[in-house]
Design an enzyme around this catalytic site. Sequence first.
Site, PDB file in Angstrom:
ATOM      1  N   CYS A 104       0.866  -1.186   0.000  1.00 54.78           N
ATOM      2  CA  CYS A 104       0.000   0.000   0.000  1.00 54.78           C
ATOM      3  C   CYS A 104       0.898   1.230   0.000  1.00 54.78           C
ATOM      4  O   CYS A 104       1.705   1.414   0.918  1.00 54.78           O
ATOM      5  CB  CYS A 104      -0.906  -0.019   1.226  1.00 54.78           C
ATOM      6  SG  CYS A 104      -1.954   1.427   1.318  1.00 54.78           S
ATOM      7  N   GLY A 105       0.766   2.060  -1.014  1.00 54.48           N
ATOM      8  CA  GLY A 105       1.646   3.228  -1.146  1.00 54.48           C
ATOM      9  C   GLY A 105       1.328   4.314  -0.139  1.00 54.48           C
ATOM     10  O   GLY A 105       2.221   4.818   0.560  1.00 54.48           O
ATOM     11  N   HIS A 163      -9.309  -3.510  -7.446  1.00 54.25           N
ATOM     12  CA  HIS A 163      -9.203  -2.067  -7.630  1.00 54.25           C
ATOM     13  C   HIS A 163      -9.465  -1.722  -9.096  1.00 54.25           C
ATOM     14  O   HIS A 163      -8.870  -2.349  -9.975  1.00 54.25           O
ATOM     15  CB  HIS A 163      -7.786  -1.574  -7.303  1.00 54.25           C
ATOM     16  CG  HIS A 163      -7.319  -1.908  -5.913  1.00 54.25           C
ATOM     17  ND1 HIS A 163      -6.924  -3.167  -5.531  1.00 54.25           N
ATOM     18  CD2 HIS A 163      -7.173  -1.115  -4.819  1.00 54.25           C
ATOM     19  CE1 HIS A 163      -6.558  -3.142  -4.250  1.00 54.25           C
ATOM     20  NE2 HIS A 163      -6.703  -1.915  -3.791  1.00 54.25           N
ATOM     21  N   CYS A 219      -3.383   7.021  -4.400  1.00 55.71           N
ATOM     22  CA  CYS A 219      -3.116   5.574  -4.470  1.00 55.71           C
ATOM     23  C   CYS A 219      -1.717   5.277  -5.032  1.00 55.71           C
ATOM     24  O   CYS A 219      -1.503   5.281  -6.258  1.00 55.71           O
ATOM     25  CB  CYS A 219      -4.178   4.869  -5.302  1.00 55.71           C
ATOM     26  SG  CYS A 219      -4.116   3.081  -5.064  1.00 55.71           S
ATOM     27  N   GLY A 220      -0.809   4.982  -4.124  1.00 51.90           N
ATOM     28  CA  GLY A 220       0.590   4.772  -4.528  1.00 51.90           C
ATOM     29  C   GLY A 220       0.774   3.552  -5.409  1.00 51.90           C
ATOM     30  O   GLY A 220       1.492   3.599  -6.421  1.00 51.90           O
ATOM     31  N   THR A 221       0.119   2.432  -5.039  1.00 52.16           N
ATOM     32  CA  THR A 221       0.288   1.233  -5.864  1.00 52.16           C
ATOM     33  C   THR A 221      -0.480   1.389  -7.182  1.00 52.16           C
ATOM     34  O   THR A 221      -0.044   0.879  -8.217  1.00 52.16           O
ATOM     35  CB  THR A 221      -0.149  -0.028  -5.094  1.00 52.16           C
ATOM     36  OG1 THR A 221      -1.452   0.178  -4.540  1.00 52.16           O
ATOM     37  CG2 THR A 221       0.815  -0.344  -3.963  1.00 52.16           C
TER      38      THR A 221
HETATM   39  O1  PYC Z   1      -1.879   3.962  -1.801  1.00 52.80           O
HETATM   40  O2  PYC Z   1      -1.334   2.004  -2.622  1.00 52.80           O
HETATM   41  C1  PYC Z   1      -2.138   2.768  -2.083  1.00 52.80           C
HETATM   42  C2  PYC Z   1      -3.475   2.258  -1.741  1.00 52.80           C
HETATM   43  C3  PYC Z   1      -3.974   1.008  -1.955  1.00 52.80           C
HETATM   44  C4  PYC Z   1      -5.272   1.006  -1.490  1.00 52.80           C
HETATM   45  C5  PYC Z   1      -5.538   2.247  -0.984  1.00 52.80           C
HETATM   46  N1  PYC Z   1      -4.431   3.006  -1.147  1.00 52.80           N
END
Ligand code: PYC
Length: 333
Positions: free
Chosen positions: A91-92, A225, A254-256
Amino acid sequence: MRSVRTVSAVDSHTEGMPTRVITGGVGVIPGATMNERRLHAIEHLDELRTFLVTEPRGHAAMSGAILQPSTRADCDWGVLFIEVSGFLPMCGHGTIGVASVLVETGMVEINEPETVIRLDTPAGVVVARVAVTDGHAESVTIENVPSFVDRLDQVVAVPGLGEVPYSLAFGGNYYAMVGLDDVGLPFDRSRADDILRAGLDIMAAINATAPPRHPNIDGVDHCHHVEFIAPGSDATLSKHAMAIHPGWFDRSPCGTGTSARMAELWQRGELALNTDFVNESFIGSRFVGRLVRETEVAGIPAVVPTITGRAWVTGMGQYLLDPTDPFPAGFSF
Ligand code: PYC
């Protein structure tokens, strides 16, 4: 007060998205790697996750990270990511939250102007570089796990929507990328319910017909997602609504998901290495991404992304369980 469970946490948000960082009360989860710990937790500790992220202690878009001793000698901390959707491999926004909390609480040795923290995650080692001024975490750049395209320009039949064009990429989780125009919806929060419904239907259709499977990480075998790309987005600035199972939107960019999107743009020849890519969330907050080198995953061409964002500490608490509480594992509404 009486309690049969006491869990300590530092709450934070990363560009609008919460990360409840669990600092104590869980103990060491069995497993020789963080992914083994994740698989153990999926099987044996799901009520701990729901206790921490669902109502009444959390909410429908809650997310967190359980700190663990690292399983590797070359990392500072191990991390298990928890959300209403389950235990994520990576999770980013959560990593940016964890790194900021580790600095702000002094749980790592702090160096200014940059503190480097190596994190052992279920998806692999993630390095966080925290810009620190006067002990304060100003921003974090994470070097994420290798990201790659699973499929480009496919079509999935979705009940009620017809044939939906999509691409699928891994950036720590699997992301279906779909143009909002292609499902006839505007980039408008007043249509959030319709966008979410479309996202859940698209995920269900992909998982029913052609679910992805990570070649190296056990138990990463579904798409939860859907990154709905707003009209006018390109390889410099992209806006999106990130619909996530079982029914919420990422508040952060959302980093990923940003990593998956950059892998897709790179595969198409639209995004070169070492070029800024700005990704904007449904609430207008931003991450800046970059691809820093090429690599491969089980023979699949891949890229290593970095993501830069900010997180803020919002609270500290101890989450308790009274033995008479009728909802010991929380609930979803
Ligand atoms: O930031 O990777 C992310 C992430 C994954 C699900 C919610 N945020």
